[in-house]
Design a protein around this motif. Structure first.
Motif, PDB file in Angstrom:
ATOM      1  N   TYR A 495       0.852  -1.186  -0.063  1.00  0.00           N
ATOM      2  CA  TYR A 495      -0.067   0.161   0.084  1.00  0.00           C
ATOM      3  C   TYR A 495       0.990   1.300  -0.105  1.00  0.00           C
ATOM      4  O   TYR A 495       0.532   2.217  -0.796  1.00  0.00           O
ATOM      5  N   LEU A 496       1.943   1.236   0.824  1.00  0.00           N
ATOM      6  CA  LEU A 496       2.679   2.286   0.880  1.00  0.00           C
ATOM      7  C   LEU A 496       3.455   2.687  -0.509  1.00  0.00           C
ATOM      8  O   LEU A 496       3.630   3.828  -0.854  1.00  0.00           O
ATOM      9  N   LYS A 497       3.750   1.652  -1.190  1.00  0.00           N
ATOM     10  CA  LYS A 497       4.296   1.786  -2.495  1.00  0.00           C
ATOM     11  C   LYS A 497       3.359   2.434  -3.585  1.00  0.00           C
ATOM     12  O   LYS A 497       3.636   3.184  -4.498  1.00  0.00           O
ATOM     13  N   LYS A 498       1.972   1.881  -3.460  1.00  0.00           N
ATOM     14  CA  LYS A 498       0.943   2.490  -4.325  1.00  0.00           C
ATOM     15  C   LYS A 498       0.562   3.891  -4.002  1.00  0.00           C
ATOM     16  O   LYS A 498       0.089   4.632  -5.113  1.00  0.00           O
ATOM     17  N   ALA A 499       0.047   4.277  -3.046  1.00  0.00           N
ATOM     18  CA  ALA A 499      -0.449   5.681  -2.569  1.00  0.00           C
ATOM     19  C   ALA A 499       0.519   6.467  -2.071  1.00  0.00           C
ATOM     20  O   ALA A 499       1.284   6.210  -1.199  1.00  0.00           O
ATOM     21  N   PRO A 500       0.260   7.745  -2.213  1.00  0.00           N
ATOM     22  CA  PRO A 500       1.403   8.995  -1.830  1.00  0.00           C
ATOM     23  C   PRO A 500       0.917   9.382  -0.410  1.00  0.00           C
ATOM     24  O   PRO A 500       0.494  10.453  -0.320  1.00  0.00           O
ATOM     25  N   PHE A 501       0.964   8.576   0.446  1.00  0.00           N
ATOM     26  CA  PHE A 501       0.713   9.060   1.842  1.00  0.00           C
ATOM     27  C   PHE A 501       1.789   9.961   2.432  1.00  0.00           C
ATOM     28  O   PHE A 501       3.104   9.909   2.150  1.00  0.00           O
ATOM     29  N   ASP A 502       1.225  11.132   3.327  1.00  0.00           N
ATOM     30  CA  ASP A 502       2.155  11.971   4.149  1.00  0.00           C
ATOM     31  C   ASP A 502       2.313  11.416   5.523  1.00  0.00           C
ATOM     32  O   ASP A 502       3.371  11.785   6.193  1.00  0.00           O
ATOM     33  N   LYS A 503       1.569  10.516   5.953  1.00  0.00           N
ATOM     34  CA  LYS A 503       1.764   9.961   7.450  1.00  0.00           C
ATOM     35  C   LYS A 503       1.319   8.412   7.514  1.00  0.00           C
ATOM     36  O   LYS A 503       0.358   8.260   6.936  1.00  0.00           O
ATOM     37  N   ILE A 504       2.045   7.761   8.581  1.00  0.00           N
ATOM     38  CA  ILE A 504       1.576   6.388   8.905  1.00  0.00           C
ATOM     39  C   ILE A 504       1.194   6.585  10.194  1.00  0.00           C
ATOM     40  O   ILE A 504       1.825   7.344  11.222  1.00  0.00           O
ATOM     41  N   LYS A 505      -0.039   5.993  10.639  1.00  0.00           N
ATOM     42  CA  LYS A 505      -0.584   6.085  12.191  1.00  0.00           C
ATOM     43  C   LYS A 505      -0.403   4.534  12.369  1.00  0.00           C
ATOM     44  O   LYS A 505      -1.040   3.798  11.943  1.00  0.00           O
ATOM     45  N   ILE A 506       0.527   4.509  13.495  1.00  0.00           N
ATOM     46  CA  ILE A 506       0.665   3.192  13.957  1.00  0.00           C
ATOM     47  C   ILE A 506      -0.339   2.509  15.066  1.00  0.00           C
ATOM     48  O   ILE A 506      -0.761   3.345  16.110  1.00  0.00           O
ATOM     49  N   ASP A 507      -1.147   1.486  14.625  1.00  0.00           N
ATOM     50  CA  ASP A 507      -2.115   1.321  15.565  1.00  0.00           C
ATOM     51  C   ASP A 507      -1.719   1.013  16.907  1.00  0.00           C
ATOM     52  O   ASP A 507      -0.956   0.709  17.190  1.00  0.00           O
ATOM     53  N   GLN A 508      -2.789   1.143  17.735  1.00  0.00           N
ATOM     54  CA  GLN A 508      -2.651   1.249  19.020  1.00  0.00           C
ATOM     55  C   GLN A 508      -2.518  -0.225  19.743  1.00  0.00           C
ATOM     56  O   GLN A 508      -1.685  -0.216  20.931  1.00  0.00           O
ATOM     57  N   SER A 509      -2.804  -1.358  19.009  1.00  0.00           N
ATOM     58  CA  SER A 509      -2.362  -2.500  19.541  1.00  0.00           C
ATOM     59  C   SER A 509      -0.754  -2.807  19.565  1.00  0.00           C
ATOM     60  O   SER A 509      -0.329  -3.560  20.299  1.00  0.00           O
ATOM     61  N   PHE A 510      -0.169  -1.862  18.990  1.00  0.00           N
ATOM     62  CA  PHE A 510       1.323  -1.999  18.833  1.00  0.00           C
ATOM     63  C   PHE A 510       1.859  -1.145  19.891  1.00  0.00           C
ATOM     64  O   PHE A 510       3.072  -1.186  20.388  1.00  0.00           O
ATOM     65  N   VAL A 511       1.270  -0.333  20.265  1.00  0.00           N
ATOM     66  CA  VAL A 511       1.507   0.865  21.197  1.00  0.00           C
ATOM     67  C   VAL A 511       1.543   0.327  22.642  1.00  0.00           C
ATOM     68  O   VAL A 511       2.425   0.406  23.563  1.00  0.00           O
ATOM     69  N   ARG A 512       0.093   0.045  22.969  1.00  0.00           N
ATOM     70  CA  ARG A 512      -0.014  -0.584  24.146  1.00  0.00           C
ATOM     71  C   ARG A 512       0.585  -1.744  24.777  1.00  0.00           C
ATOM     72  O   ARG A 512       0.677  -2.879  23.917  1.00  0.00           O
ATOM     73  N   GLY A 513       1.368  -1.587  25.768  1.00  0.00           N
ATOM     74  CA  GLY A 513       1.981  -2.532  26.313  1.00  0.00           C
ATOM     75  C   GLY A 513       3.697  -2.687  25.589  1.00  0.00           C
ATOM     76  O   GLY A 513       4.304  -3.459  26.150  1.00  0.00           O
ATOM     77  N   ALA A 514       3.767  -1.724  24.963  1.00  0.00           N
ATOM     78  CA  ALA A 514       5.044  -1.732  24.270  1.00  0.00           C
ATOM     79  C   ALA A 514       6.325  -1.511  25.311  1.00  0.00           C
ATOM     80  O   ALA A 514       7.318  -1.684  25.203  1.00  0.00           O
TER      81      ALA A 514
END
Length: 689
Positions: A495-514
């Motif tokens: 998806y990152l290769k196809k679409a011109p995103f300006d930002k990636i939002k890291i899902d909270q499932s990876f943040v919680r408990g990190a």
């Protein structure tokens, strides 16, 4: 052997004695009659027959007699009932041929077939008694016509009416008739199971490979399904990618579960269609009569509710109907009606959650979040009403309202503050989205660079060319694009290769408990940040609630933070006040991370000592879960159980407490909660199929 001339001669002799007039006149009349008879018999499907007073055939048209003649048993001389048998299923043929011949009464248009050859050839025959001038009975005379072609046509019409033209399976009408017949048998109290099946990701096949490939795939599905069910039940296709299975005399849940899993496994194996390897899935809902419904309508409705639950639990699974599902469906219908009223009566409002710079701890933007204050039920979670809005077609109207409201509020804030607005996959699929965004920006006066559209990976389920064109058009307007919930779906790098995103939002499932020692999430976040930096993208870590997570996220290089640790979502007035105050924000909440708990409400299988049943998971952590919907006996603490945390995967646990229908389970091994988020993301993606 049969002789047309000799039989006609005998026919003349039989009736000649019953007529008056000269022999010459009779001969001329007979010749004309015989000529007409021969012409009719030769050119049409009709034929004639004649018996004498004893009931034996003295005349039978040659084309019919040829079918019955045998060297040792010619047709002539046989009785009519020796050759023909009446169609017992014809409601107009209540009396037998023998009855009419014996009682010397006329009959008309009786369907008959050759004795011992039922179903091969059919005729319609009529007959009447014949008497001479003195009223003496001479025998029977009659005619017939070939019904074979008509019967074949009727059979084909019946087949088309009751069978699916694509797969050859029973169609919706036949399945309903069969189910009605089984359930209406008042002399049988046996159980009957009904399975409703829906293919997962089939829509994507139609959209990418075309309907011809989709039809070929459905044919292969029908063959696999028929093999899986075998002689145990009736298999039908209701239309589209929906199938149904009726299992008469079956009510054992274990056997039904075994069959359902066998079907799901079979249909989930790869297919080869038009040179392409295709993998789809299957979800199944089951209802059992008479407990889940004693009539077809109720049983089908309840099986459909069970299918809805199977899809909600991640697809690729089967679920049995439970009474709670009906209450849930009724609640959803009421919520749908209330949603329509809410949009009309202005019951929605928007709140804004701060997006904070990691280094400066200052607000640099907000995310617009929809809230619904129901006049009777109070605040209703978006998790509850957004899926309903998508299902009933309201999401685009609601989404437009949120976009206009958020942009209007943001236009009154400082020029360096961005506004992030979520775009649903249904909104994104609408070609009119760029025009809507243009109109909103023009009417509110918000600079395009201050608007950030948040898009989830599920938008890529649609045709990739259309999606890429939409991305280019939006970027041409000058707005920013953010990939939401990154890491929870599939092929994120693609998806990152196809679409011109300006930002990636890291899902909270990876943040919680990190920040919990031994947790691997920190390594995943670091990898995402490095990837984003390489591509020139910003990163936002979502869902921060604990203060020690701030330091971790800062050390890992994330550019932005979003979560309760810096404040809950607020109304526009409060957001404006916070912006006016300026300065670094002070974090709140817990200082030290603990094992996170996730609240949920989903069905799962629980097995105890070989017996299995359905329970609801209320919340879950790495070490255990709370469930309800089951009563444990006193003293059951310490019992070993198995619980289905992921589809078709049972995890060992122990019962730690049980009270009032609820129970606490302790897992034998630590459970990775990220797997649940990945499963939820898979659900969202596949729901577009």
């Amino acid at each position: 052997m049969f002789s047309s001339a000799s039989s006609l001669s005998r026919l003349t002799d039989v009736f000649r004695s019953g007529r008056g007039g000269t022999d010459e006149a009779w001969s001329r009349e007979a010749e004309r009659a015989l000529l007409l008879v021969r012409e009719f018999e030769a050119q049409g499907s009709g034929w004639f027959w004649q018996t004498d007073r004893t009931g034996k055939l003295v005349y039978l048209s040659e084309k019919v007699a040829r079918l019955f003649d045998h060297p040792d048993r010619p047709a002539l001389g046989s009785e009519l009932t020796d050759l023909f048998q009446i169609d017992s299923e014809n409601p107009d043929s209540a009396r037998t041929l023998g009855f009419h011949l014996n009682s010397r009464t006329a009959f008309a248009n009786y369907s008959v077939h050759a004795i011992g050859q039922a179903g091969e050839r059919w005729w319609s025959i009529s007959g009447r008694p014949v008497t001479d001038a003195m009223g003496r009975f001479l025998g029977f005379a009659g005619n017939g016509s070939d019904l074979s072609e008509q019967r074949r046509s009727e059979a084909e019409i019946t087949r088309l009416a009751l069978f699916d033209s694509l797969t050859g399976l029973a169609n919706r009408q036949r399945m309903r008739l069969s189910l009605d017949q089984i359930l209406s048998d008042q002399h049988s109290y046996r159980t009957t199971a009904l399975l409703l099946l829906d293919l997962d990701r089939f829509k994507a096949v139609n959209d990418t490979l075309g309907h011809q490939s989709g039809d070929a795939l459905l044919n292969q599905v029908a063959q696999r399904l028929s093999r899986s069910v075998g002689d145990d039940g009736l298999v039908g296709r209701l239309g589209g990618d929906e199938f149904q299975v009726i299992l008469p005399n079956e009510g054992n849940r274990d056997r039904i579960s075994t069959l359902a899993r066998r079907i799901i496994d079979s249909l989930s194996q790869p297919y080869s269609v038009s040179g392409s390897a295709i993998t789809i899935g299957c979800s199944i809902g089951a209802a059992i009569a008479p407990d889940d419904g004693s009539d077809s309508e109720t049983l089908i409705r309840n099986a459909d509710l069970a299918l809805y639950a199977a899809k909600g639990d991640g697809r690729g699974v089967h679920r049995f109907y439970l009474p709670e599902m009906l209450a849930g469906a009724q609640s959803r219908k009421q919520l749908e009606d209330d949603l329509r009223e809410a949009l009309r009566a202005d019951q929605f409002h928007v709140v804004y959650q701060p997006v904070v710079s990691t280094e400066a701890a200052q607000i640099v933007g907000f995310e617009a979040l929809l809230r619904w204050d129901h006049p009777k039920r109070g605040m209703i979670s978006p998790v509850e009403f957004i899926p309903i809005a998508e299902d009933c077609g309201l999401i685009e109207s609601i989404g437009e309202w949120v976009l206009r409201t958020a942009c209007r509020d943001a236009a009154n804030w400082p020029g360096n503050v961005r506004m992030a607005v979520n775009v649903s996959p249904i909104q994104f699929a609408n070609p009119a989205l760029p025009a809507l965004v243009t109109n909103v920006l023009a009417s509110t006066g918000l600079a395009p660079a201050r608007l950030e559209l948040e898009i989830t990976e599920s938008v890529f389920v649609e045709d990739s060319d259309a999606a890429e064109h939409r991305f280019r058009t939006l970027k041409a307007l000058g707005v920013r694009l953010a990939l939401d919930d990154f890491g929870t779906g599939y092929s994120s790098l693609g998806y990152l290769k196809k679409a011109p995103f300006d930002k990636i939002k890291i899902d909270q499932s990876f943040v919680r408990g990190a920040a919990v020692p031994g947790n691997r999430n920190a390594a995943i976040i670091r990898a995402i940040v490095m990837l984003a930096d390489t591509l020139g993208m910003e990163t936002t870590a979502e869902g921060l609630e604990v203060q020690d997570e701030i330091d971790l996220i800062r050390d890992l290089g994330c550019s932005h933070i979003q979560g309760y640790v810096y404040g809950k979502p607020m109304r526009a007035e409060e957001a404006a006040r916070r912006l006016k105050e300026g300065g670094p924000l002070q974090p709140s909440g817990y200082r030290i991370s603990r094992s996170p708990r996730v609240r949920m409400l989903r069905w799962a299988r629980l097995s105890i000592g070989g017996e299995a049943g359905d329970v609801r998971i209320r919340n879950i952590s790495r070490t255990g879960a709370m469930v309800d919907g089951i009563e444990f006996p006193d003293g059951a603490e310490g019992t070993d159980v198995l619980i289905e945390l992921l589809e078709n995967r049972m995890f060992p646990a122990k019962l730690r407490w049980a009270k009032d229908g609820r129970a606490g389970l302790q897992f034998e091994a630590s459970f990775d909660l990220a797997q649940l988020s990945a499963q939820s993301a898979k659900r969202r993606i596949e729901s577009e199929g």
